[in-house]
Scaffold this active site. Structure first.
Site, PDB file in Angstrom:
ATOM      1  N   ASN A  14     -18.632  13.234 -22.338  1.00  0.00           N
ATOM      2  CA  ASN A  14     -18.977  11.917 -22.512  1.00  0.00           C
ATOM      3  C   ASN A  14     -17.675  10.908 -22.853  1.00  0.00           C
ATOM      4  O   ASN A  14     -17.200  11.100 -23.716  1.00  0.00           O
ATOM      5  CB  ASN A  14     -20.113  11.859 -23.758  1.00  0.00           C
ATOM      6  CG  ASN A  14     -20.421  10.384 -24.343  1.00  0.00           C
ATOM      7  OD1 ASN A  14     -20.355   9.433 -23.330  1.00  0.00           O
ATOM      8  ND2 ASN A  14     -21.088  10.323 -25.284  1.00  0.00           N
ATOM      9  N   LYS A  62     -17.551   7.716 -23.292  1.00  0.00           N
ATOM     10  CA  LYS A  62     -17.778   6.764 -24.174  1.00  0.00           C
ATOM     11  C   LYS A  62     -17.146   5.436 -23.522  1.00  0.00           C
ATOM     12  O   LYS A  62     -17.103   5.087 -22.332  1.00  0.00           O
ATOM     13  CB  LYS A  62     -17.323   6.986 -25.609  1.00  0.00           C
ATOM     14  CG  LYS A  62     -17.797   8.293 -26.115  1.00  0.00           C
ATOM     15  CD  LYS A  62     -17.774   8.799 -27.487  1.00  0.00           C
ATOM     16  CE  LYS A  62     -18.163  10.032 -27.923  1.00  0.00           C
ATOM     17  NZ  LYS A  62     -18.025  10.232 -29.309  1.00  0.00           N
ATOM     18  N   HIS A  91     -27.625   8.539 -28.058  1.00  0.00           N
ATOM     19  CA  HIS A  91     -26.321   8.986 -28.841  1.00  0.00           C
ATOM     20  C   HIS A  91     -26.205   8.351 -30.084  1.00  0.00           C
ATOM     21  O   HIS A  91     -26.836   7.194 -30.429  1.00  0.00           O
ATOM     22  CB  HIS A  91     -25.119   8.539 -27.977  1.00  0.00           C
ATOM     23  CG  HIS A  91     -23.937   9.181 -28.491  1.00  0.00           C
ATOM     24  ND1 HIS A  91     -23.303   8.690 -29.572  1.00  0.00           N
ATOM     25  CD2 HIS A  91     -23.254  10.386 -28.041  1.00  0.00           C
ATOM     26  CE1 HIS A  91     -22.099   9.699 -29.724  1.00  0.00           C
ATOM     27  NE2 HIS A  91     -22.333  10.633 -28.791  1.00  0.00           N
ATOM     28  N   GLU A 116     -23.943   7.111 -31.838  1.00  0.00           N
ATOM     29  CA  GLU A 116     -23.169   5.867 -31.731  1.00  0.00           C
ATOM     30  C   GLU A 116     -24.101   4.648 -31.299  1.00  0.00           C
ATOM     31  O   GLU A 116     -24.039   3.354 -31.974  1.00  0.00           O
ATOM     32  CB  GLU A 116     -21.992   5.901 -30.929  1.00  0.00           C
ATOM     33  CG  GLU A 116     -20.864   6.721 -31.396  1.00  0.00           C
ATOM     34  CD  GLU A 116     -19.946   7.473 -30.545  1.00  0.00           C
ATOM     35  OE1 GLU A 116     -19.777   7.116 -29.373  1.00  0.00           O
ATOM     36  OE2 GLU A 116     -19.371   8.365 -30.862  1.00  0.00           O
ATOM     37  N   GLU A 129     -26.058  16.908 -31.769  1.00  0.00           N
ATOM     38  CA  GLU A 129     -24.467  16.480 -32.090  1.00  0.00           C
ATOM     39  C   GLU A 129     -24.553  15.906 -33.721  1.00  0.00           C
ATOM     40  O   GLU A 129     -25.177  14.922 -34.080  1.00  0.00           O
ATOM     41  CB  GLU A 129     -24.173  15.051 -31.289  1.00  0.00           C
ATOM     42  CG  GLU A 129     -24.324  15.365 -29.911  1.00  0.00           C
ATOM     43  CD  GLU A 129     -23.105  14.376 -29.325  1.00  0.00           C
ATOM     44  OE1 GLU A 129     -22.367  14.938 -28.558  1.00  0.00           O
ATOM     45  OE2 GLU A 129     -23.399  13.209 -29.181  1.00  0.00           O
ATOM     46  N   GLY A 177     -15.795  13.266 -33.271  1.00  0.00           N
ATOM     47  CA  GLY A 177     -14.576  12.829 -33.257  1.00  0.00           C
ATOM     48  C   GLY A 177     -13.950  12.865 -34.587  1.00  0.00           C
ATOM     49  O   GLY A 177     -12.905  12.168 -34.916  1.00  0.00           O
ATOM     50  N   SER A 231     -16.677  17.401 -31.514  1.00  0.00           N
ATOM     51  CA  SER A 231     -15.504  18.077 -31.774  1.00  0.00           C
ATOM     52  C   SER A 231     -15.484  19.372 -30.900  1.00  0.00           C
ATOM     53  O   SER A 231     -14.736  20.456 -31.312  1.00  0.00           O
ATOM     54  CB  SER A 231     -14.967  18.410 -33.092  1.00  0.00           C
ATOM     55  OG  SER A 231     -14.888  17.166 -33.803  1.00  0.00           O
TER      56      SER A 231
HETATM   57  P1  13P Z   1     -16.084  14.477 -29.851  1.00  0.00           P
HETATM   58  O1  13P Z   1     -16.170  15.538 -28.744  1.00  0.00           O
HETATM   59  O2  13P Z   1     -15.052  13.655 -29.677  1.00  0.00           O
HETATM   60  O3  13P Z   1     -16.436  14.945 -31.079  1.00  0.00           O
HETATM   61  O4  13P Z   1     -17.518  13.461 -29.438  1.00  0.00           O
HETATM   62  C1  13P Z   1     -18.779  14.199 -29.238  1.00  0.00           C
HETATM   63  C2  13P Z   1     -19.755  13.388 -28.762  1.00  0.00           C
HETATM   64  O5  13P Z   1     -20.257  12.333 -29.433  1.00  0.00           O
HETATM   65  C3  13P Z   1     -20.120  13.562 -27.301  1.00  0.00           C
HETATM   66  O6  13P Z   1     -21.178  12.602 -27.042  1.00  0.00           O
END
Ligand code: 13P
Length: 245
Positions: free
Chosen positions: A9, A11, A92, A94, A164, A170, A210
């Site tokens: 992903n 983003k 997601h 976010e 997640e 992150g 992560s």
């Molecule tokens: P990270 O792998 O950077 O922690 O992000 C996970 C994520 O949000 C994937 O959609």
């Protein structure tokens, strides 16, 4: 036997030229993988990514649930389908936290995608506060129940769920394989309760948060984890290849 699926992903990362450069380096090497692999690129790069990706699945990061209309800045499922996009991430964390995505809109989007024969990648996961207060099971079960409302048994089998935990996104803090497995098993159980064991055993559940080349193997060896949704580590060609190989 469920086939694992790893999706990077991206983003809000990578310009069109950077997307082409990545795919030139990575796509050819991704033949004969034992699993499915894809990249979720920003909207503006979907069309070009489809041209360069022959082995990787090109995934969208969101969609709208209405077919068309006065929704400035939004993209419809028909628009994605016209570009031959088959998989779309919805819900997601976010988008839930920063763009007002709710369990209800996730459900509407999932139903719209399924009606068009596409694959929703439905994200769920708890906050750090909820995790520390032992609310993970309650939160995730509620997200799953709401997301699947009105979805038929046949359609449900085709959905991909991504667990997640928000505290692991992150942050460099991966849920241990044990924690991730435990929650993915809770999710599978919930699907069995909502549908039946056949759906529960068919549906694929990814872990995200992560995930890196050095921890993916342990995570994916868990019985209820069928892949990964990867942010940061999916951006560099070599680390992406380290994940899928
Ligand atoms: P990270 O792998 O950077 O922690 O992000 C996970 C994520 O949000 C994937 O959609």
């Amino acid at each position: 036997m469920r086939k694992s699926i790893i999706i990077g992903n991206w983003k809000m990362h990578k310009t069109t030229s950077e997307t082409i450069e990545f795919l030139k380096q990575v796509d050819d090497v991704c033949t004969n993988l034992e699993l499915e692999a894809g990249v979720a690129v920003p909207y503006v790069n979907l069309a070009v990514a489809k041209q360069y990706a022959k082995n990787l699945i090109v995934v969208a990061q969101n969609c709208h649930y209405e077919d068309f209309g006065a929704f400035t800045g939004e993209i419809s499922v028909d628009m994605l389908q016209d570009l031959k996009i088959t998989h779309v991430i919805i819900g997601h964390s976010e988008r839930r936290e920063m763009f007002n995505e709710t369990n209800e809109t996730v459900n509407l989007k999932a139903k719209k995608l399924l009606a068009k024969g596409m694959v929703p990648v439905i994200c769920c996961g708890e906050t750090l506060y909820q995790y520390e207060n032992n609310e993970t099971q309650k939160v995730v079960e509620n997200q799953i129940e709401k997301a699947f409302q009105g979805i038929t048994l046949e359609d449900a089998k085709t959905v991909i769920i991504a667990y997640e935990p928000i505290w692991a996104i992150g942050t460099g803090k991966t849920a241990t394989a044990e924690i991730a497995q435990k929650v993915c098993a809770i999710i599978r159980n919930k699907i069995a309760n909502l549908y039946d064991n056949v759906v529960a055993n068919t549906i694929r559940i990814q872990y995200g948060g992560s995930v890196k080349p050095d921890n993916i193997k342990e995570l994916l060896s868990q019985p209820d984890i069928d892949g990964a949704l990867v942010g940061g580590a999916s951006l560099e060609p070599q680390t992406f290849l380290g994940l899928v190989k």
